[in-house]
Write an enzyme that holds these catalytic residues in place. Structure first.
Site, PDB file in Angstrom:
ATOM      1  N   HIS A 178      51.370  60.902  71.979  1.00 57.20           N
ATOM      2  CA  HIS A 178      51.288  62.182  71.289  1.00 57.20           C
ATOM      3  C   HIS A 178      52.410  62.333  70.272  1.00 57.20           C
ATOM      4  O   HIS A 178      53.575  62.439  70.619  1.00 57.20           O
ATOM      5  CB  HIS A 178      51.341  63.330  72.311  1.00 57.20           C
ATOM      6  CG  HIS A 178      51.199  64.680  71.700  1.00 57.20           C
ATOM      7  ND1 HIS A 178      51.776  65.806  72.228  1.00 57.20           N
ATOM      8  CD2 HIS A 178      50.531  65.093  70.589  1.00 57.20           C
ATOM      9  CE1 HIS A 178      51.479  66.853  71.473  1.00 57.20           C
ATOM     10  NE2 HIS A 178      50.730  66.438  70.471  1.00 57.20           N
ATOM     11  N   SER A 210      46.801  66.528  72.342  1.00 57.48           N
ATOM     12  CA  SER A 210      47.930  67.436  72.513  1.00 57.48           C
ATOM     13  C   SER A 210      48.038  67.976  73.926  1.00 57.48           C
ATOM     14  O   SER A 210      49.122  68.387  74.354  1.00 57.48           O
ATOM     15  CB  SER A 210      47.807  68.623  71.546  1.00 57.48           C
ATOM     16  OG  SER A 210      47.719  68.199  70.218  1.00 57.48           O
ATOM     17  N   GLU A 266      55.487  61.719  72.847  1.00 59.81           N
ATOM     18  CA  GLU A 266      55.240  61.809  74.281  1.00 59.81           C
ATOM     19  C   GLU A 266      54.334  60.650  74.693  1.00 59.81           C
ATOM     20  O   GLU A 266      53.221  60.517  74.176  1.00 59.81           O
ATOM     21  CB  GLU A 266      54.558  63.133  74.633  1.00 59.81           C
ATOM     22  CG  GLU A 266      55.440  64.355  74.492  1.00 59.81           C
ATOM     23  CD  GLU A 266      54.708  65.649  74.789  1.00 59.81           C
ATOM     24  OE1 GLU A 266      55.295  66.538  75.397  1.00 59.81           O
ATOM     25  OE2 GLU A 266      53.524  65.777  74.398  1.00 59.81           O
ATOM     26  N   ASN A 305      53.932  70.990  74.660  1.00 60.53           N
ATOM     27  CA  ASN A 305      52.969  72.079  74.559  1.00 60.53           C
ATOM     28  C   ASN A 305      53.015  72.998  75.771  1.00 60.53           C
ATOM     29  O   ASN A 305      52.618  74.169  75.682  1.00 60.53           O
ATOM     30  CB  ASN A 305      51.565  71.531  74.342  1.00 60.53           C
ATOM     31  CG  ASN A 305      51.267  71.329  72.873  1.00 60.53           C
ATOM     32  OD1 ASN A 305      51.430  72.238  72.070  1.00 60.53           O
ATOM     33  ND2 ASN A 305      50.854  70.120  72.504  1.00 60.53           N
TER      34      ASN A 305
END
Length: 349
Positions: free
Chosen positions: A95, A74, A107, A145
């Protein structure tokens, strides 16, 4: 996995046939050596750099030289994970987001040594799976994130200050258009994972206080309150009825004696309209001072002010007025269907 897929089928998100077809395509293995001939490995183990490095070094000795190594990390640096591999160019971030069967975004994260054709191959594969891939560099938190940290951090800060319970914070954010509130989303992700990501982003940004982890979440992780995976987080996940918003109890508002709308523009116009409707039963309406340098309401000397980024305390000091509250521009106007945007009655200040 089967429980999650069947749960999605029960909610009508997937067909029963699609669930069965997916489960039939999955072949579990008991040892890494049983997957020695695969062309792609997607790692999704614990969010710890040393553990991921160790796994990929072991895999590198088992897999064909042209196999692609993908990490579902992450926030950990893809460049750092590849450090020590004989062929770091074939390591790439892939991801996914929860719940993976429904969330389209992927991602595709390139480290400093990731080969461009490897990243592009993962983009093509993601599209073939019906996903929406985006290229990202291996920066702290990547894209999502990095953006999401304040969403969690602000909610956790309010919880630490005991400003509101989780159910109220979630209701406020969902009323503003988010599909899930921050507390229920952290419960879904898992507080252990979310806390680890926050620490990783915090450390990678040289301990920038904007990304500082929360004592609230640290305590929950220490107590094993991980959310859905453990049955308890901010909410209980045992099949019991969901939490409900508490019933608000209000005292009768005091009657205003003088009401003035300050400033010009659509927000001031809306305030004047609302104040006029509120005061109509009393047989009078608000005054209007369009040339004021601020936008808001003045009620018997107290002020409700559209903030320019300053706190209520700072604005009170600049005005020389003790009773000042601030509000921000509405995120959605008009309100979303089925939602209510509410603030305290400006005539009851």
């Amino acid at each position: 996995l089967s429980t999650m897929l069947e749960g999605l089928a029960n909610k009508g998100k997937l067909s029963a046939a699609a669930v069965q077809a997916a489960l039939q395509r999955i072949e579990p293995v008991a040892a890494l050596s049983e997957a020695a001939d695969v062309g792609l490995v997607v790692e999704a183990i614990v969010e710890q750099l040393d553990a991921k490095r160790s796994l990929f070094r072991e895999l590198e000795g088992l897999l064909p030289a042209d196999a692609v190594l993908a990490t579902n990390t992450s926030s950990i640096s893809v460049t750092a994970i590849a450090n020590g591999l004989q062929h770091p160019a074939r390591l790439v971030g892939m991801h996914f987001f929860n719940p993976v069967p429904l969330m389209k975004l992927v991602e595709v994260v390139s480290g400093l040594l990731t080969a461009p054709d490897v990243a592009e191959a993962i983009v093509d594969l993601s599209r073939h799976w019906g996903k929406v891939p985006v290229h990202a560099k291996s920066t702290p938190g990547f894209i999502v994130n990095r953006i999401a940290r304040p969403y969690y951090a602000e909610a956790l800060a309010l919880l630490l200050e005991q400003a509101a319970p989780p159910v109220v914070l979630d209701a406020c954010l969902k009323a503003a258009g988010f599909r899930m509130g921050p507390c229920e989303l952290m419960d879904l992700i898992g507080h252990d994972t979310n806390f680890a990501v926050t620490k990783s982003v915090f450390e990678a940004n040289f301990y920038d206080k904007r990304y500082q982890p929360s004592l609230v979440q640290q305590e929950m992780v220490a107590g094993g309150l991980f959310g859905r995976k453990s049955g308890q987080g901010f909410y209980r996940h045992d099949g019991s009825a969901p939490a409900a918003l508490p019933v608000a109890v209000h005292e009768a508002p005091a009657t205003a004696r003088q009401v003035t709308v300050h400033g010009s523009g659509p927000i001031a116009d809306q305030l004047e309209k609302a104040a006029a409707a509120s005061l109509a039963a009393q047989g009078w309406g608000p005054g209007r001072q369009a040339d004021s340098q601020w936008i808001g309401l003045e009620v018997d000397g107290a002020r409700l002010v559209l903030t320019d980024g300053r706190t209520a305390q700072a604005m009170a000091a600049s005005f020389g007025v003790a009773d000042v509250a601030v509000f921000d521009r509405p995120l959605v106007q008009p309100a979303l269907p089925g939602t209510t945007h509410r603030m305290a009655d400006p005539l009851a200040l």
